[in-house]
Design a protein around this motif. Sequence first.
Motif, mmCIF file in Angstrom:
data_model
loop_
_atom_site.group_PDB
_atom_site.id
_atom_site.type_symbol
_atom_site.label_atom_id
_atom_site.label_comp_id
_atom_site.label_asym_id
_atom_site.label_seq_id
_atom_site.Cartn_x
_atom_site.Cartn_y
_atom_site.Cartn_z
ATOM 1 N N LEU A 137 -20.340 -31.490 -13.345
ATOM 2 C CA LEU A 137 -21.605 -31.161 -13.995
ATOM 3 C C LEU A 137 -21.593 -31.527 -15.471
ATOM 4 C CD1 LEU A 137 -24.340 -29.989 -13.381
ATOM 5 C CD2 LEU A 137 -23.452 -27.706 -13.847
ATOM 6 N N THR A 138 -20.512 -31.226 -16.160
ATOM 7 C CA THR A 138 -20.444 -31.551 -17.585
ATOM 8 C C THR A 138 -20.445 -33.059 -17.808
ATOM 9 O OG1 THR A 138 -18.039 -31.349 -17.466
ATOM 10 C CG2 THR A 138 -19.240 -29.447 -18.249
ATOM 11 N N LEU A 141 -24.035 -34.416 -17.053
ATOM 12 C CA LEU A 141 -24.968 -34.066 -18.120
ATOM 13 C C LEU A 141 -24.684 -34.890 -19.376
ATOM 14 C CD1 LEU A 141 -25.426 -30.182 -17.928
ATOM 15 C CD2 LEU A 141 -27.153 -31.929 -17.570
ATOM 16 N N ALA A 164 -31.413 -29.809 -17.904
ATOM 17 C CA ALA A 164 -30.874 -28.624 -17.242
ATOM 18 C C ALA A 164 -31.990 -27.669 -16.833
ATOM 19 C CB ALA A 164 -29.887 -27.921 -18.166
ATOM 20 N N ALA A 352 -30.706 -34.370 -13.087
ATOM 21 C CA ALA A 352 -31.135 -33.013 -12.707
ATOM 22 C C ALA A 352 -30.627 -32.628 -11.346
ATOM 23 C CB ALA A 352 -32.640 -32.935 -12.741
ATOM 24 N N LYS A 355 -27.654 -30.129 -10.153
ATOM 25 C CA LYS A 355 -27.631 -28.666 -10.077
ATOM 26 C C LYS A 355 -27.186 -28.194 -8.709
ATOM 27 C CE LYS A 355 -31.449 -29.633 -7.802
ATOM 28 N NZ LYS A 355 -31.901 -30.971 -7.560
ATOM 29 N N MET A 369 -25.250 -24.148 -15.559
ATOM 30 C CA MET A 369 -25.933 -25.066 -16.465
ATOM 31 C C MET A 369 -25.649 -24.725 -17.926
ATOM 32 S SD MET A 369 -27.545 -27.642 -15.322
ATOM 33 C CE MET A 369 -28.112 -28.326 -13.778
ATOM 34 N N ILE A 373 -23.765 -27.205 -20.501
ATOM 35 C CA ILE A 373 -24.417 -27.627 -21.745
ATOM 36 C C ILE A 373 -23.494 -27.392 -22.933
ATOM 37 C CG2 ILE A 373 -26.279 -27.034 -23.354
ATOM 38 C CD1 ILE A 373 -28.066 -26.576 -20.900
#
Length: 527
Positions: A137-138, A141, A164, A352, A355, A369, A373
Amino acid sequence: MLQTRDYIVFLIYFLIVACYGWWVYQRKKAVQTSTKDYFLAEGSLTWWAIGASLIASNISAEQFIGMSGSGFKMGLAIATYEWMAAATLMIVAIFFIPVYLKNKIYTMPQFLNQRYNSTVAMIMAVFWLLLYVVVNLTSILYLGALAVSSISGLNFTVCMIGMAVFAIIITLGGMKVIGYTDVIQVFFLILGGLVTTYIALSLVSDHFGGKGVLSGLSLLTSHADEHFHMIFKKDNPNYMDLPGLTVLVGGMWIVNLNYWGCNQYITQRALGANLKTARGGILFAAFLKMLMPVIVVLPGIAAYLLYKQGMFQTEMMQNGELNPDRAYPVLLNFLPAGLKGLAFAALTAAVADEKKLVWIGRVTVVVAMVIAICISPFLGIDKKGGFQFIQEYTGFFSPGIFAMFILGFFWKKTTSNAALFATIGGLAFAFFFKFLPLFANLSFLAPYGFAKANDAGVYEIPFLDRMGFVFLICIVVMYLISMWENRKGVKPNGLEVDTKMFRVTPGFAVGALIICGLLIALYTVFW
């Protein structure tokens, strides 16, 4: 920079997806939602919705930005992740999905708890959550915000927070919302990607005086021939990332089988239907995977050739060094107003959509999330590129997890303690092989292709080979532990499996044979 028409296109896309998701969410609030309903969409997904949802769940900035960057760096060989995935999906459809459906399994923690025990399930839940938030996820993003920021001119942090928030909005309704909003998203993803590929090949054609996209493709293959080989030799500088035949007979299978067959946010799409529908959806997804390199790899190769010809000399640089992950954003800036907004929307959907890596529920989605972030700006993707970064560090967990699943499926004697070893021991051995070169000279492995000297002269093991070694160790030790415990009277909770489960319809068989034929042809042409 984005123009007014681009923002209008993006806004329309956002409203379509977000409003539909919110509408379904409000409808479902009126009815008490069970866990099965949330995860499986009440069995209401059709084959085309399942296939589209599988691809939309898989496509992210990891592909658009990371894989295009790898295409820039190493060429078509990186497409092996996509094309081998198509073959893997056939295996998952034939052998894995029937086991899940026959035993009424619709989440991975449920499988682990039912097949082994709550301890294994809890440890794996923690591992999965840490892996997805800290690595996947990191990274995604970070890559996505980097691309969106360079295209729109908006602040990096603003882009990341905005994506996010958008991701959270369209997940509120659970799998039924996600399943059908994914159909919308995959349309934008593929269309936006094809437009970008069209622009990239047109730029190549124009630069060399060609005529049209097909001419651009021909010029690309002739002027960047070194980027159109699927199997690397030992002297290739990218051998450590894709070590020769290992991509066909080694660790690449572990990567794909673990991802497509033992992964909650992937398998739950197919588990929302009966066996015939699920297999049809997976077959559709496999055909779409065959197309993906056209969308995410060819633009990267085109950017490489144009860079060699003197273009993008400034745009491809970051902190004074060439950054291949900037290839796709650079090409997007050549799109005309309006189309750039479409591609921007596709890229945002790809970011997106990550997620769905987190499967515990709505609260975890939000918390994950927020954590991602906070971590993303400090991630510092290393020089191997974003896509390879994710693959390597996910590979620390994959061999043990896959060993635990595959024996849990098809060998009823596998015990909980054996699974526990695969969970913890597999991770420990993965780290052992990663750092072994610091303590031992592995040059004796070099003649066999299992080690190569890095810039410092230290012989390292390619991460795909490390995964293969760890997987084999896990299988052997799990077998020994299970046999020892069986002799002591331990009776594992085996799953219900019979050979009739694996029979396929003639239609599925024909589709699978077509995919296999295409794969053989592609690897033969680009060997």
